[in-house]
Design a protein around this motif. Structure first.
Motif, PDB file in Angstrom:
ATOM      1  N   LYS A  73       0.770  -1.169   0.111  1.00 47.08           N
ATOM      2  CA  LYS A  73       0.042  -0.012  -0.015  1.00 47.08           C
ATOM      3  C   LYS A  73       0.807   1.331   0.014  1.00 47.08           C
ATOM      4  O   LYS A  73       0.352   2.424  -0.236  1.00 47.08           O
ATOM      5  N   ASP A  74       2.136   1.172   0.284  1.00 43.56           N
ATOM      6  CA  ASP A  74       2.913   2.395   0.319  1.00 43.56           C
ATOM      7  C   ASP A  74       4.505   1.715   0.231  1.00 43.56           C
ATOM      8  O   ASP A  74       4.628   0.785   0.382  1.00 43.56           O
ATOM      9  N   GLY A  75       5.236   2.859   0.129  1.00 44.66           N
ATOM     10  CA  GLY A  75       6.758   2.535   0.165  1.00 44.66           C
ATOM     11  C   GLY A  75       7.438   1.591   1.215  1.00 44.66           C
ATOM     12  O   GLY A  75       8.289   0.781   1.238  1.00 44.66           O
ATOM     13  N   GLN A  76       6.964   2.092   2.481  1.00 42.95           N
ATOM     14  CA  GLN A  76       7.365   1.332   3.726  1.00 42.95           C
ATOM     15  C   GLN A  76       6.727  -0.196   3.395  1.00 42.95           C
ATOM     16  O   GLN A  76       7.932  -0.935   3.646  1.00 42.95           O
ATOM     17  N   GLU A  77       5.583  -0.539   3.110  1.00 36.08           N
ATOM     18  CA  GLU A  77       5.435  -1.928   3.135  1.00 36.08           C
ATOM     19  C   GLU A  77       6.168  -2.474   1.857  1.00 36.08           C
ATOM     20  O   GLU A  77       6.416  -3.825   1.906  1.00 36.08           O
ATOM     21  N   TYR A  99      10.699   1.107 -10.529  1.00 38.17           N
ATOM     22  CA  TYR A  99      10.744   1.427  -9.116  1.00 38.17           C
ATOM     23  C   TYR A  99      11.262   0.489  -8.295  1.00 38.17           C
ATOM     24  O   TYR A  99      12.031   0.520  -7.371  1.00 38.17           O
ATOM     25  N   THR A 103      14.206   0.082  -5.632  1.00 39.47           N
ATOM     26  CA  THR A 103      14.179  -0.085  -4.224  1.00 39.47           C
ATOM     27  C   THR A 103      15.236  -1.197  -3.731  1.00 39.47           C
ATOM     28  O   THR A 103      15.501  -1.149  -2.669  1.00 39.47           O
ATOM     29  N   THR A 171       5.771   6.542 -10.630  1.00 41.02           N
ATOM     30  CA  THR A 171       6.970   5.760 -10.219  1.00 41.02           C
ATOM     31  C   THR A 171       7.644   5.270 -11.312  1.00 41.02           C
ATOM     32  O   THR A 171       8.786   4.703 -11.151  1.00 41.02           O
ATOM     33  N   ARG A 197      -1.640   7.416  -9.292  1.00 37.98           N
ATOM     34  CA  ARG A 197      -0.711   6.853  -8.447  1.00 37.98           C
ATOM     35  C   ARG A 197      -1.536   5.669  -7.879  1.00 37.98           C
ATOM     36  O   ARG A 197      -0.974   4.861  -7.085  1.00 37.98           O
ATOM     37  N   THR A 198      -2.692   5.593  -7.468  1.00 39.59           N
ATOM     38  CA  THR A 198      -3.732   4.837  -6.684  1.00 39.59           C
ATOM     39  C   THR A 198      -4.658   4.726  -7.624  1.00 39.59           C
ATOM     40  O   THR A 198      -5.289   5.195  -8.572  1.00 39.59           O
TER      41      THR A 198
END
Length: 323
Positions: A73-77, A99, A103, A171, A197-198
């Motif tokens: 759901k986001d970059g952290q996940e 992307y 990462t 991205t 983006r979503t």
């Protein structure tokens, strides 16, 4: 079943039991597959990957295991998925787009990466096509050039158009935008770039295209956009926007046109590169590969529903016409 993991199905048979036995034996290497889409990798990706591995001597679920992560759901996940794969001591990570490999590179400079990239060199993921260096190998699918080519194809099937909307996932970087805008200037077309983006951004993008009186739609290459492709196809139909896509599967799903590499061929090619690494090759020594086949596909039923008379010369150029 968690959102980020799924049981691979090949030929209708679940591979979980085979994978578990191979893992228990400790003899099979694990390949991570990091998919930046919101839904599992759609056909023909996994089937073609399995076929490519088999051609290289690896039976999926017996000689090599595949751990898939998707739906961040986001970059952290997303970064968390990479950490999970590294804890599993994967032999390599297969990634899609620009992307995802970038990462992985930021987190690890040692795990081998096999990237199916939009623009492997232009995105800065490698330093040379002949000798990539670092821990990344794979393919560049020439998305910037193909996005510009798809704009040209729209002018062919819709002569006289002057306004085209383009759906863009930021991205993927700016190269598809810049090259398409360059082509648009030569064709005397105004391109309206719409950031998506979503999934929730999609409705607003179509409203913006309608407000600017867009006459057609160019959908840029993106793993995320591929994962919501049917929603894009449906939105284009609802707004009566002739649209062109990257993959033939999108035209088969109701899109007007598609032009790009063979998706099945790409994943068999990626499997071949992965097999070389499993056999001991270093990613830094593997020259970057490019697609070997491009397909132009027309959905004649969609053309008819939009009242489009397809030029005969374009029909003759098509690899597939869907009636």
């Amino acid at each position: 079943m968690r959102r980020r993991e799924f049981t691979i199905l090949i030929g209708g048979a679940a591979l979980c039991p085979l994978m578990a036995r191979a893992q228990d034996s400790g003899t099979a290497p694990i390949m991570g597959f990091l998919w930046p889409g919101m839904t599992p990798p759609q056909p023909p990706r996994m089937t073609s990957l399995s076929e490519g591995l088999r051609e290289a001597g690896y039976v999926l679920g017996k000689d090599v295991l595949v751990e898939v992560r998707y739906g961040a759901k986001d970059g952290q996940e997303f970064s968390g998925f990479i950490a999970e794969l590294l804890r599993l001591k994967v032999a390599l990570i297969l990634t899609v787009g620009d992307y995802a490999p970038k990462t992985v590179q930021e987190i690890s400079n040692t795990v081998p990466i096999v990237a199916i990239s939009d623009d492997l060199l232009g995105s800065g993921l490698i330093t040379s096509l002949s000798r990539p260096g670092g821990n990344t190998a794979g393919m560049t699918i020439q998305s910037p050039e193909l996005s510009a080519k798809r704009l040209e194809l729209l002018t062919h099937i819709l002569p006289g158009i002057s306004r085209v909307a383009a759906i863009w996932d930021p991205t993927t970087g700016a190269s598809q935008v810049s090259m398409t805008e360059q082509a648009a200037r030569a064709l005397k077309i105004k391109v309206q770039v719409l950031e998506v983006r979503t999934r929730e951004d999609l409705a607003g993008a179509f409203l913006a295209a309608k407000a600017e009186k867009a006459q057609a739609l160019n959908v840029f290459s993106s793993p995320f956009l591929s994962s919501i492709s049917q929603e894009i196809v449906d939105g284009a139909a609802e707004n009566r926007l002739p649209a062109i896509y990257q993959w033939r599967e999108h035209a088969e799903g109701g899109g007007l046109l598609s032009y790009g590499p063979s998706l099945a061929g790409l994943y068999r090619q990626a499997a071949s590169i992965a097999a070389k690494i499993l056999k001991g090759a270093k990613p830094s020594d593997l020259p970057v590969e490019q697609p070997t086949k491009f397909e132009l596909v027309l959905n004649a039923k969609t053309a008819a529903s939009l009242g489009i008379v397809v030029p005969q010369d374009l029909l003759l150029r098509c690899d597939l016409v869907i009636d």
